[in-house]
Design a protein around this motif. Sequence first.
Motif, PDB file in Angstrom:
ATOM      1  N   ARG A 199       0.823  -1.209   0.000  1.00  0.00           N
ATOM      2  CA  ARG A 199       0.000   0.000   0.000  1.00  0.00           C
ATOM      3  C   ARG A 199       0.858   1.261   0.000  1.00  0.00           C
ATOM      4  NH1 ARG A 199      -4.680   0.644   4.393  1.00  0.00           N
ATOM      5  NH2 ARG A 199      -5.840  -0.618   2.892  1.00  0.00           N
ATOM      6  N   GLY A 200       1.679   1.443   1.038  1.00  0.00           N
ATOM      7  CA  GLY A 200       2.561   2.605   1.087  1.00  0.00           C
ATOM      8  C   GLY A 200       3.515   2.552  -0.090  1.00  0.00           C
ATOM      9  N   GLU A 201       3.518   3.573  -0.909  1.00  0.00           N
ATOM     10  CA  GLU A 201       4.255   3.497  -2.164  1.00  0.00           C
ATOM     11  C   GLU A 201       5.728   3.859  -1.972  1.00  0.00           C
ATOM     12  OE1 GLU A 201       1.713   5.596  -4.936  1.00  0.00           O
ATOM     13  OE2 GLU A 201       0.330   3.902  -5.037  1.00  0.00           O
ATOM     14  N   PHE A 202       6.249   4.875  -2.616  1.00  0.00           N
ATOM     15  CA  PHE A 202       7.698   4.920  -2.775  1.00  0.00           C
ATOM     16  C   PHE A 202       8.324   6.226  -2.301  1.00  0.00           C
ATOM     17  CE2 PHE A 202       5.535   2.610  -6.194  1.00  0.00           C
ATOM     18  CZ  PHE A 202       5.806   1.334  -5.729  1.00  0.00           C
ATOM     19  N   ALA A 203       9.545   6.097  -1.783  1.00  0.00           N
ATOM     20  CA  ALA A 203      10.411   7.226  -1.486  1.00  0.00           C
ATOM     21  C   ALA A 203      11.684   6.995  -2.287  1.00  0.00           C
ATOM     22  CB  ALA A 203      10.716   7.292   0.007  1.00  0.00           C
ATOM     23  N   LEU A 204      12.000   7.891  -3.191  1.00  0.00           N
ATOM     24  CA  LEU A 204      13.065   7.623  -4.154  1.00  0.00           C
ATOM     25  C   LEU A 204      13.967   8.841  -4.356  1.00  0.00           C
ATOM     26  CD1 LEU A 204      10.786   5.731  -6.654  1.00  0.00           C
ATOM     27  CD2 LEU A 204      12.607   4.693  -5.301  1.00  0.00           C
ATOM     28  N   VAL A 205      15.125   8.570  -4.951  1.00  0.00           N
ATOM     29  CA  VAL A 205      16.186   9.567  -5.121  1.00  0.00           C
ATOM     30  C   VAL A 205      16.171  10.100  -6.554  1.00  0.00           C
ATOM     31  CG1 VAL A 205      18.671   9.967  -4.882  1.00  0.00           C
ATOM     32  CG2 VAL A 205      17.541   8.231  -3.477  1.00  0.00           C
ATOM     33  N   PHE A 206      16.382  11.387  -6.710  1.00  0.00           N
ATOM     34  CA  PHE A 206      16.492  11.952  -8.050  1.00  0.00           C
ATOM     35  C   PHE A 206      17.828  11.560  -8.681  1.00  0.00           C
ATOM     36  CE2 PHE A 206      13.407  15.072  -6.310  1.00  0.00           C
ATOM     37  CZ  PHE A 206      12.446  14.964  -7.297  1.00  0.00           C
ATOM     38  N   GLY A 207      17.784  11.444 -10.007  1.00  0.00           N
ATOM     39  CA  GLY A 207      19.007  11.151 -10.744  1.00  0.00           C
ATOM     40  C   GLY A 207      18.743  11.133 -12.233  1.00  0.00           C
ATOM     41  N   ASP A 208      19.784  10.814 -13.010  1.00  0.00           N
ATOM     42  CA  ASP A 208      19.691  10.736 -14.469  1.00  0.00           C
ATOM     43  C   ASP A 208      19.703   9.276 -14.897  1.00  0.00           C
ATOM     44  OD1 ASP A 208      19.877  13.500 -14.325  1.00  0.00           O
ATOM     45  OD2 ASP A 208      22.043  13.499 -14.679  1.00  0.00           O
ATOM     46  N   TYR A 209      18.934   8.969 -15.956  1.00  0.00           N
ATOM     47  CA  TYR A 209      18.776   7.589 -16.423  1.00  0.00           C
ATOM     48  C   TYR A 209      19.138   7.463 -17.901  1.00  0.00           C
ATOM     49  CZ  TYR A 209      16.129   6.217 -12.220  1.00  0.00           C
ATOM     50  OH  TYR A 209      15.742   5.923 -10.927  1.00  0.00           O
ATOM     51  N   GLU A 210      19.841   6.399 -18.220  1.00  0.00           N
ATOM     52  CA  GLU A 210      20.059   5.968 -19.594  1.00  0.00           C
ATOM     53  C   GLU A 210      19.650   4.506 -19.631  1.00  0.00           C
ATOM     54  OE1 GLU A 210      21.366   6.874 -23.580  1.00  0.00           O
ATOM     55  OE2 GLU A 210      21.417   8.205 -21.822  1.00  0.00           O
ATOM     56  N   VAL A 211      18.565   4.197 -20.361  1.00  0.00           N
ATOM     57  CA  VAL A 211      17.981   2.863 -20.302  1.00  0.00           C
ATOM     58  C   VAL A 211      17.807   2.315 -21.712  1.00  0.00           C
ATOM     59  CG1 VAL A 211      16.045   1.472 -19.494  1.00  0.00           C
ATOM     60  CG2 VAL A 211      16.761   3.487 -18.182  1.00  0.00           C
ATOM     61  N   ALA A 212      18.386   1.127 -21.945  1.00  0.00           N
ATOM     62  CA  ALA A 212      18.252   0.424 -23.223  1.00  0.00           C
ATOM     63  C   ALA A 212      17.304  -0.755 -23.018  1.00  0.00           C
ATOM     64  CB  ALA A 212      19.606  -0.048 -23.709  1.00  0.00           C
ATOM     65  N   ILE A 213      16.178  -0.754 -23.755  1.00  0.00           N
ATOM     66  CA  ILE A 213      15.122  -1.745 -23.570  1.00  0.00           C
ATOM     67  C   ILE A 213      15.020  -2.589 -24.835  1.00  0.00           C
ATOM     68  CG2 ILE A 213      12.688  -2.091 -23.015  1.00  0.00           C
ATOM     69  CD1 ILE A 213      12.713   0.836 -21.937  1.00  0.00           C
ATOM     70  N   THR A 214      15.348  -3.875 -24.739  1.00  0.00           N
ATOM     71  CA  THR A 214      15.298  -4.780 -25.891  1.00  0.00           C
ATOM     72  C   THR A 214      14.001  -5.576 -25.837  1.00  0.00           C
ATOM     73  OG1 THR A 214      17.703  -4.938 -25.948  1.00  0.00           O
ATOM     74  CG2 THR A 214      16.450  -6.655 -27.087  1.00  0.00           C
ATOM     75  N   VAL A 215      13.237  -5.506 -26.941  1.00  0.00           N
ATOM     76  CA  VAL A 215      11.928  -6.153 -27.015  1.00  0.00           C
ATOM     77  C   VAL A 215      11.768  -6.758 -28.410  1.00  0.00           C
ATOM     78  CG1 VAL A 215      10.909  -4.537 -25.353  1.00  0.00           C
ATOM     79  CG2 VAL A 215      10.819  -4.014 -27.798  1.00  0.00           C
ATOM     80  N   PRO A 216      10.720  -7.567 -28.630  1.00  0.00           N
ATOM     81  CA  PRO A 216      10.440  -8.038 -29.994  1.00  0.00           C
ATOM     82  C   PRO A 216      10.344  -6.863 -30.959  1.00  0.00           C
ATOM     83  CG  PRO A 216       9.112  -9.255 -28.423  1.00  0.00           C
ATOM     84  CD  PRO A 216       9.800  -8.182 -27.643  1.00  0.00           C
ATOM     85  N   ALA A 217      10.795  -7.061 -32.173  1.00  0.00           N
ATOM     86  CA  ALA A 217      10.926  -5.964 -33.133  1.00  0.00           C
ATOM     87  C   ALA A 217       9.595  -5.318 -33.500  1.00  0.00           C
ATOM     88  CB  ALA A 217      11.627  -6.475 -34.396  1.00  0.00           C
ATOM     89  N   ASP A 218       8.488  -6.050 -33.332  1.00  0.00           N
ATOM     90  CA  ASP A 218       7.190  -5.481 -33.697  1.00  0.00           C
ATOM     91  C   ASP A 218       6.489  -4.807 -32.507  1.00  0.00           C
ATOM     92  OD1 ASP A 218       6.820  -7.853 -32.376  1.00  0.00           O
ATOM     93  OD2 ASP A 218       5.475  -8.745 -33.860  1.00  0.00           O
ATOM     94  N   HIS A 219       7.165  -4.709 -31.370  1.00  0.00           N
ATOM     95  CA  HIS A 219       6.601  -4.023 -30.201  1.00  0.00           C
ATOM     96  C   HIS A 219       6.792  -2.511 -30.306  1.00  0.00           C
ATOM     97  CE1 HIS A 219       5.815  -7.018 -26.717  1.00  0.00           C
ATOM     98  NE2 HIS A 219       5.600  -7.621 -27.887  1.00  0.00           N
ATOM     99  N   MET A 220       5.890  -1.792 -29.674  1.00  0.00           N
ATOM    100  CA  MET A 220       6.026  -0.362 -29.466  1.00  0.00           C
ATOM    101  C   MET A 220       6.356  -0.156 -27.998  1.00  0.00           C
ATOM    102  SD  MET A 220       5.736   2.825 -30.572  1.00  0.00           S
ATOM    103  CE  MET A 220       4.775   2.759 -32.104  1.00  0.00           C
ATOM    104  N   VAL A 221       7.342   0.686 -27.718  1.00  0.00           N
ATOM    105  CA  VAL A 221       7.775   0.936 -26.347  1.00  0.00           C
ATOM    106  C   VAL A 221       7.560   2.404 -26.003  1.00  0.00           C
ATOM    107  CG1 VAL A 221       9.733   0.967 -24.734  1.00  0.00           C
ATOM    108  CG2 VAL A 221       9.471  -0.927 -26.368  1.00  0.00           C
ATOM    109  N   GLY A 222       6.947   2.643 -24.864  1.00  0.00           N
ATOM    110  CA  GLY A 222       6.848   3.986 -24.305  1.00  0.00           C
ATOM    111  C   GLY A 222       7.522   3.979 -22.945  1.00  0.00           C
ATOM    112  N   ALA A 223       8.167   5.075 -22.571  1.00  0.00           N
ATOM    113  CA  ALA A 223       8.941   5.061 -21.335  1.00  0.00           C
ATOM    114  C   ALA A 223       9.157   6.456 -20.789  1.00  0.00           C
ATOM    115  CB  ALA A 223      10.295   4.383 -21.570  1.00  0.00           C
TER     116      ALA A 223
END
Length: 773
Positions: free
Chosen positions: A234-258
Amino acid sequence: MKNIRYLFLSIILLPGTILAQVDEQRHGNRFEQLGPMLRSPNVYRTASGAPGHQYWQQKADYEIEVELNDDNQSIRGKEKVTYYNQSPDPLDYLWLQLDQNQRDSDSETPKISSNSIQPKMSLGQLQDIIWHDMDLGLKIYSVLDDQGNEIPSTVNHTMMRLDLARPLMPGESFTFHIEWSFNIHDRMSFIGGRPGYEYFEGDGNYLYTMSEWFPRMAVYSDFEGWQNKQFVGRGEFALVFGDYEVAITVPADHMVGATGVLQNPEEVLSSKEMERWNQAKSSYDEPVVIRTQGEAEKLEKGKSTAKKTWVYHADNVRDFAWTSSRKFIWDAMAVKLGGKDVMAMSYYAKEANPLWEQYSTRVVAHTLKSYSSRTFDYPYPVAISVEATNGMEYPMICFNYGRPDSDGTYTAAIKYGMISVIIHEVGHNFFPMIVNSDERQWTWMDEGLNTFMQFLAEQEWERNYPSRRGPAHKIAPYMSSEKHLLEPIMTNSENIIQFGPNAYAKPATALNILRETVMGRELFDHAFKTYAQRWMFKHPTPDDLFRTLEDASAVDLDWFWRGWFYGTDPVDMAIQDVKWYKIDSKKPVEVKADQREAYEREESYISKTRNATAIPETFVEKDPKAADFYNSYDRFTVGPEDEKAYNDFINGLSSNERGMLESGLNFYEISFENIGGLVMPIILEFQYEDGSSEVERIPAQIWRLDEYEVSKVFAKEKVVTQIILDPYRETADIDEGNNYWPRQFQPSRFEMFKQQLPARGTSTGPNPMKKKR
């Protein structure tokens, strides 16, 4: 002259006389300052509610590579984390959150949930009991430092401690690497939850919503140290700010939103999609469809064995989430905010149309404008809404519900439910994705504030919008609950019985009451914007909110925080009694008339009434000789001596006294009772015999010397026929029946039966659209 002055002064002094006799015990602490209940100001957080001159917070940067396995519904990834110690403290160890372990076989979530066997048990109820048999949770393969050395680590359910070879000193950074995997669960099953997949049996495809999917740094703060409270759902999240570089590999016919901005669109989008995407960047009036429903339906029929990698970059965010499916339709439009363009966009399967194509991205754009006007210009480059039959928020991306029937028709409930959840989840970009409060400790600081902002945005979307939360009277049923079912707003998330009303609706209502009734819109809006701008990209606490709203408005609100946030008392104010006074004018005609009326009232009794007919003739009526002077004397007739006495009296008055005497004012002494316990302003509507009306507002501080009963005298030129307490239903009064003088009685209605609530996001109830078609 002495008599009229005395009579007039007695009316003025009467309230003071009553207050002087108040029992000392009736003066409690509702108007005392919060004082020790708040943290002491320091160099990190000031008494004004602003960050101090030595305020600090930590930072964590991530480089992540992850691959989605669409065959067995799992992901495997590796991440490089660089943690910056910007605190003044040396750190011997680091804490990370492993939120996926909330679904692990050894999870505490099912252990601390009470349950029982009922005469009828559903499959979901039974599965909930045997949750521990499921193969879910994070599998950690390695934890290494930047030189490839293993870092000693300890996993405690949803938390992992990394023991450092030497303390991480202030101003230093530490880089480490983690490799991990987990099986994705069916979020449409009994487990539910925020992340997971949905399987579409009709076309055999999956729609993935990936959140809480990688080991994330916990917050280390000046007010709490490490926030390493376990995640149990139930109690959700406490998180730290920062910068992200993320490479997401999926089936070629998928659409990815992020979260973030796509770095390699030319590699993952078709030329036609690139053309439409560029067109969307300059479309400010309506969304441009980038991948159409027809194109998505073609992709649904075949599963590519090839792979594509989508690379996203995000700066200064506290988390990262993504979604992937070959079923996605994608549309987008530009929104101009603060001199720059923000891309509002939506991803949805065909099952969500036509609702989503018409509304989703438009609602995203509207939300950004509405929230920005009251806080700060939305600073991120994109805002995404994904149809995923649930509601959950992450930086720049959120998952929402709202599907029509298979024939494309839908109920009004689904339409407005969908619009509201999109506003709410997109709005979470502001609270807590930017104004980064600790959700695990204080759910209300993001859910309550965001629900309040949602209410304002809903009302700006459409006149007479059917908002569920925000108006004061809608919280009254919750506040009238049995005491054992209530907790203060300032209660940890896991300890709340009625979670939605407590953490969402009550704080939202409280803020709306502050804005409309206690502070006024101008003062509140300035103070709330001050809070948002002071704490954007920082970690505020409730103390910082309370102090800032007072600091920026010059309104003492400690009584309000005590009652609404630290207490459970409801609002129930009543008009106890009304007394009507007029100044004695001393005019002989009026004096004698009043005397006659009083005499006739005193001498009116049952025997006299019945004797008027029961005694045909009295003795004196039979024998007039028995009558004398007094039988015909009328002591209520005005005589010359009466006129002379009046003239002498008038001539002895000053001009001011004569003006008051001849004003004809009506004085109404109203006694109020605080039955519920929660002190609030007294708002009265006076209705007059000529059909006109006016409203008077008395601040809550009228209760400061007696928190249970007060009286107030009102001078009115006109005769009052009706007095209504809280006429606009703005104080959340739980019993409006005692808010009238004279009393008004309304019949209460009862239901013969109650229908079961529908599943979230499904179309139920009357569907006039279907009938019309």
